[in-house]
Design an enzyme around this catalytic site. Structure first.
Site, PDB file in Angstrom:
ATOM      1  N   GLY A 248      33.070 -27.156 -24.239  1.00 41.67           N
ATOM      2  CA  GLY A 248      32.441 -26.658 -23.019  1.00 41.67           C
ATOM      3  C   GLY A 248      32.988 -27.195 -21.724  1.00 41.67           C
ATOM      4  N   GLU A 284      35.159 -30.227 -29.791  1.00 42.62           N
ATOM      5  CA  GLU A 284      35.610 -28.850 -29.985  1.00 42.62           C
ATOM      6  C   GLU A 284      36.081 -28.212 -28.676  1.00 42.62           C
ATOM      7  OE1 GLU A 284      32.221 -26.886 -31.559  1.00 42.62           O
ATOM      8  OE2 GLU A 284      32.176 -28.044 -33.418  1.00 42.62           O
ATOM      9  N   GLY A 286      38.133 -25.906 -26.222  1.00 42.41           N
ATOM     10  CA  GLY A 286      38.912 -24.684 -26.347  1.00 42.41           C
ATOM     11  C   GLY A 286      39.528 -24.336 -25.017  1.00 42.41           C
ATOM     12  N   ARG A 287      38.711 -23.781 -24.132  1.00 40.92           N
ATOM     13  CA  ARG A 287      39.146 -23.423 -22.784  1.00 40.92           C
ATOM     14  C   ARG A 287      39.857 -24.585 -22.090  1.00 40.92           C
ATOM     15  NH1 ARG A 287      36.055 -19.843 -19.655  1.00 40.92           N
ATOM     16  NH2 ARG A 287      34.358 -20.258 -21.109  1.00 40.92           N
ATOM     17  N   ARG A 323      37.262 -11.044 -18.688  1.00 44.33           N
ATOM     18  CA  ARG A 323      36.319 -11.984 -18.085  1.00 44.33           C
ATOM     19  C   ARG A 323      35.750 -11.532 -16.731  1.00 44.33           C
ATOM     20  NH1 ARG A 323      37.172 -16.415 -16.413  1.00 44.33           N
ATOM     21  NH2 ARG A 323      35.298 -17.484 -17.137  1.00 44.33           N
ATOM     22  N   TYR A 327      31.815 -11.216 -16.956  1.00 44.47           N
ATOM     23  CA  TYR A 327      31.072 -12.331 -16.372  1.00 44.47           C
ATOM     24  C   TYR A 327      31.086 -12.356 -14.845  1.00 44.47           C
ATOM     25  CZ  TYR A 327      32.005 -14.337 -21.053  1.00 44.47           C
ATOM     26  OH  TYR A 327      32.124 -14.557 -22.407  1.00 44.47           O
ATOM     27  N   CYS A 353      39.399   3.695 -16.802  1.00 45.68           N
ATOM     28  CA  CYS A 353      38.390   4.593 -16.224  1.00 45.68           C
ATOM     29  C   CYS A 353      37.000   3.998 -16.322  1.00 45.68           C
ATOM     30  CB  CYS A 353      38.463   5.953 -16.894  1.00 45.68           C
ATOM     31  SG  CYS A 353      39.976   6.834 -16.500  1.00 45.68           S
ATOM     32  N   GLU A 354      36.787   2.891 -15.667  1.00 46.78           N
ATOM     33  CA  GLU A 354      35.492   2.213 -15.559  1.00 46.78           C
ATOM     34  C   GLU A 354      35.416   1.564 -14.184  1.00 46.78           C
ATOM     35  OE1 GLU A 354      33.053   1.903 -17.825  1.00 46.78           O
ATOM     36  OE2 GLU A 354      34.038   2.613 -19.668  1.00 46.78           O
TER      37      GLU A 354
END
Length: 430
Positions: A248, A284, A286-287, A323, A327, A353-354
């Site tokens: 985290g 753990e 990651g990021r 992302r 988010y 197309c969004e």
């Protein structure tokens, strides 16, 4: 092409011309050789993060298990294996990738709230280090499966300490309303009946309260609650072999604004609360290990001046980097071909197309023209691993950079690759 310059490791945003160099490679030359968009990762930036964390943790009995979901490219996993890092997995696919990359099963932990029995059986057969268990049903299934395979599974109970990680609601995992883990009260009941299980050894605790944390305060609060429970269990005669403190740690998405927790401050929090623990401490990240080590290179397709907004349309889209759409996440966006003139407020969008295919709104950028090269920074985590072929857009290439060298570690998908699993209907009756 080679020049030894690690621009993205500097604490302040470098000049635009300096930004074009990453791990000794001129990104402009790279983009002239390979079609955009594509990801580029710095091997040295990843190694620097690993070794910095290892140095801060020196003296502790610890093991780093990289959260594979952040970036599961085999070359990245091979780099982790070479540095002695294990894996934190959440699927049998990540188990396969980790083993295929050379990470020993004994360095792999299996997390996640929805492990299927097939996935658990595969992990048991591989001989992974331990399971982070998140429900009573999962614990019972693990006991049954381990019994059928005549093996003993080591398990840790994932504690939900009801701590606010002070991060985005969609990546908060340690509050009572989140789906992850169990309460300390329920975990207490698990340990009370642990002796009735003959094929699961419940000998660990696990906590992970969220991602992209930029404050050490919630980490300390969670560790304090886990430490109190560990001491309670120890006093009751339940020996623990491991405490998994999760991951985290946040990274710098917005230069001059985000201030990540230093590895020294993180290690200090672990020492203060778990320094007396005799077992192994698992981490753990990651990021934290790969986020700032990656960039997405993209080109301007066109400039569209609307009545009220100026749109910069890129050839990258939300299917390549989700992302910002998912988010409302900030990523620094840097033009790599400087042009004179005042900056303007722009909405930076992709071709999908969004309306949600938007990387930034009202972002101040210098003048841009069609064909200009743009870098989206800090995209080494949850970029390629969350990408899709939405709008039938092939998955982009990934390149690994290392001291002036580069290697393609995932080639760009062809249209044939994209539909390889599809076929005409061949009707059958059940």
């Amino acid at each position: 092409m080679a020049r030894h310059h690690m621009s993205l490791q500097q604490p302040d945003p470098p000049r635009i011309d300096a930004d074009a160099w990453f791990d000794g490679v001129d990104l402009r030359e790279l983009a002239a050789r390979y079609p955009t968009p594509f990801y580029a990762y710095s091997a040295n930036a990843i190694r620097t993060r690993i070794r910095g964390l290892q140095q801060a943790l020196a003296g502790l009995n610890y093991a780093i298990c990289y959260a594979v979901k952040a970036n599961s490219n085999l070359a990245v996993l091979q780099l982790m294996a070479a540095e002695g890092v294990g894996a934190d997995i959440v699927s049998s696919g990540e188990l396969w990738r980790s083993l295929h990359a050379g990470i020993p099963a004994q360095r792999i932990v299996f997390s996640g709230v929805g492990k299927t029995e097939q996935e658990m059986a595969e992990a048991l057969a591989a001989g992974i280090q331990r399971f982070n268990v998140e429900s009573a049903d999962e614990l019972e299934a693990l006991e049954r499966l381990a019994s059928s395979l005549h093996v003993t599974a080591h398990a840790a109970v994932r504690i939900n300490p009801d701590v606010d990680a002070l991060t985005h609601a969609k990546i908060s995992t340690g509050k009572a309303e989140n789906k992850f883990g169990v309460s300390i009260a329920e975990a207490r009941r698990w340990f009370a009946r642990a002796g009735s299980m003959h094929h699961v050894k419940l000998d660990g605790l696990h906590v992970h309260i969220g991602s992209q944390m930029l404050s050490v305060a919630p980490i300390r609060e969670a560790l304090a609650r886990v430490a109190a429970f560990w001491r309670e269990l120890e006093a009751a005669g339940h020996a623990l072999n491991s405490i998994d403190v999760g991951g985290g740690l946040g990274v710098r998405y917005r230069y001059g604004h985000d201030e990540p927790v230093t590895p020294e401050a993180y290690a200090s929090a672990i020492r203060d609360h778990l320094g007396a623990f005799k077992g192994r401490i698992l981490l753990e990240p990651g990021r934290y290990l790969v986020g700032e080590a990656g960039v997405l290179l993209t080109r301007v397709v066109r400039i569209k001046q609307g009545d009220t907004h100026r749109f910069v349309v890129l050839d990258a889209a939300m299917n390549d980097l989700l992302r910002p759409s998912l988010y409302d996440a900030w990523h620094d966006i840097v033009p790599l071909v400087p042009r004179p003139g005042p900056s303007q407020a722009c909405d930076i969008v992709g071709p999908v197309c969004e309306t949600g295919d938007t990387f930034a709104r009202g972002r101040m950028l210098p003048p841009l023209e069609a064909g200009d090269l743009v870098m989206i920074r800090t995209s080494g985590a949850y970029g390629s691993s969350m990408s899709s072929t939405y709008n039938s857009r092939p998955l982009v290439a990934e390149l690994l950079l290392d001291e002036g060298r580069h290697a393609i570690v995932r080639r760009r998908q062809t249209f044939e690759d994209m539909i390889a699993g599809e076929q005409p209907a061949r009707w059958e009756t059940v």
